[in-house]
Design an enzyme around this catalytic site. Structure first.
Site, PDB file in Angstrom:
ATOM      1  CG  LEU A 101       5.491  16.741   4.892  1.00 23.05           C
ATOM      2  CD1 LEU A 101       4.042  17.168   4.757  1.00 23.05           C
ATOM      3  CD2 LEU A 101       6.400  17.712   4.137  1.00 23.05           C
ATOM      4  CG  HIS A 102       4.321  11.291   9.562  1.00 20.52           C
ATOM      5  ND1 HIS A 102       3.553  12.214  10.217  1.00 20.52           N
ATOM      6  CD2 HIS A 102       3.678  10.107   9.686  1.00 20.52           C
ATOM      7  CE1 HIS A 102       2.499  11.612  10.732  1.00 20.52           C
ATOM      8  NE2 HIS A 102       2.538  10.332  10.419  1.00 20.52           N
TER       9      HIS A 102
END
Ligand code: UD1
Length: 355
Positions: free
Chosen positions: A199-200
């Site tokens: 997740l980024h």
């Protein structure tokens, strides 16, 4: 001259630089913009994947989009003046990509764009802006998929003064090559059957409501199946800023060998990364995409990827659907089966002999 700067570009360069080194007639000058700078976001890839050391590192990072891209542009322009490359090669859709392409085209150095033609049709994503502008100023557009070729055609590229070439995906070249070595080289001890999550993306991390909704869905999955989350520094910082705690199995960002082992042993992937969606496919795993669009539409068409955004119910629904399906080897040839680096190099040699 090749520009790299962010993690996925190191993986792509590993495949292509290896091919360049094995062929007569190519001298590659590798430039690292410095965009990713933590040892486990950058150095580990150069060491593990045996990527040639960059001749230059501009050390530009942790700035807003304008300052970051502007300083890279200035630095790359100086290097072009100094080295006078025949061709500029850029990868993907990051700020490093647009800086490299823009600096080169203004100095009349032909630009070759690897991973051209991809679209999310979401202009709020910095990556979409970067890739559209990079494509438009590129002389050679190396497309990974049929969908990418079709996107360019619709945008009128057939009538522009550039070459559009379908070559396959260099990330599959890397996955096939390094998968043979990862078991001995990975240091992770893994029990198979977990969910692998990354997740980024700014669209998730910079919106507390979206981040909260995703993390809550992951927490509820984690109650029945371990969720392992190698956490990007951007997301780590945001979780701290928003005061969000989590019981997920959060680990530091991992190198490529560890990532391959995570992919081999997981039961499913959940991600907002572009690259990991395909890597899930290469290792025969279903993928739940935590974004509102994907550039890799062929994975959705073939039923191995679901795009669910940040909606908790949709995430849980997709998780249940894919959990009840046995994982298998996905045998379709969507990305060239490891031939992309060779195709690009063959074309590049022809192109430079004409220019
Ligand atoms: C960038 C790319 C994205 C790509 C991703 C891969 C752009 C616009 N986005 O996003 O397309 O998918 O890389 O990871 O170019 N940081 C560190 N250490 C690092 C790297 C980053 O602390 O080694 C911090 C930065 O200081 C910054 C934040 O993480 O505060 C975001 O980094 P940035 O390079 O701006 O974008 P990414 O989210 O990594």
């Amino acid at each position: 001259m090749t520009i790299v700067g962010a993690r996925p570009q190191f993986v792509k360069a590993a495949a292509l630089s290896r091919e360049f080194a094995s062929r007569e007639g190519i001298e590659e000058i590798l430039v690292h913009t410095g965009q990713h700078f933590d040892a486990n976001m950058s150095e580990v890839f150069f060491t593990e994947m045996e990527i040639p050391r960059p001749k230059y590192n501009l050390d530009v990072h942790s700035l807003g989009h304008g300052a970051m891209t502007g300083r890279m542009l200035e630095g790359i322009e100086d290097l072009i003046e100094k080295e006078r490359p025949d061709v500029m090669l850029v990868y993907g859709d990051t700020n490093s990509t647009i800086a490299g392409a823009l600096a080169a085209t203004k100095l009349h150095v032909p630009v070759c764009h690897v991973e051209a033609g991809l679209r999310s049709f979401n202009m709020k994503m910095p990556e979409e802006v970067n890739r559209i502008l990079t494509d438009r100023i590129s002389d050679v557009l190396y497309c990974p998929t049929d969908a990418a070729i079709a996107n360019l055609s619709k945008e009128g590229f057939d009538g522009f003064d550039c070459e559009v070439v379908k070559v396959g995906d260099v990330m599959q070249d890397a996955a096939l090559f390094y998968a043979q070595k990862s078991k001995e080289r990975s240091t992770l001890k893994l029990e198979p059957g977990f969910v692998l999550c990354t997740l980024h993306r700014a669209e998730n991390t910079d919106d507390p409501a979206r981040l909260k909704s995703i993390v809550e869905a992951l927490e509820s999955i984690h109650e029945e199946s371990e969720v392992i989350l190698p956490l990007h520094p951007r997301t780590k910082k945001k979780l701290e800023d928003y005061g969000m705690n989590s019981s997920l199995n959060i680990i530091d960002p991992v190198g490529y060998f560890d990532m391959i082992e995570l992919l081999k042993k997981c039961k499913m992937v959940m991600t907002d990364s572009g690259g990991l969606q395909k890597e899930a496919f290469f290792f025969g795993k279903y993928c739940i995409t935590l974004r509102d669009q994907t550039e890799w539409v062929e994975l959705v068409e073939h039923g191995v990827n679901r795009v669910v955004g940040a909606d908790g119910d949709k995430i849980l629904n997709a998780y249940r659907k894919f959990s009840s399906r046995p994982s298998s080897k996905f045998e379709l040839n969507l990305y060239g089966q490891g031939s992309a680096s060779k195709n690009i190099t063959d074309h590049l040699l022809q192109f430079t002999s004409k220019h």
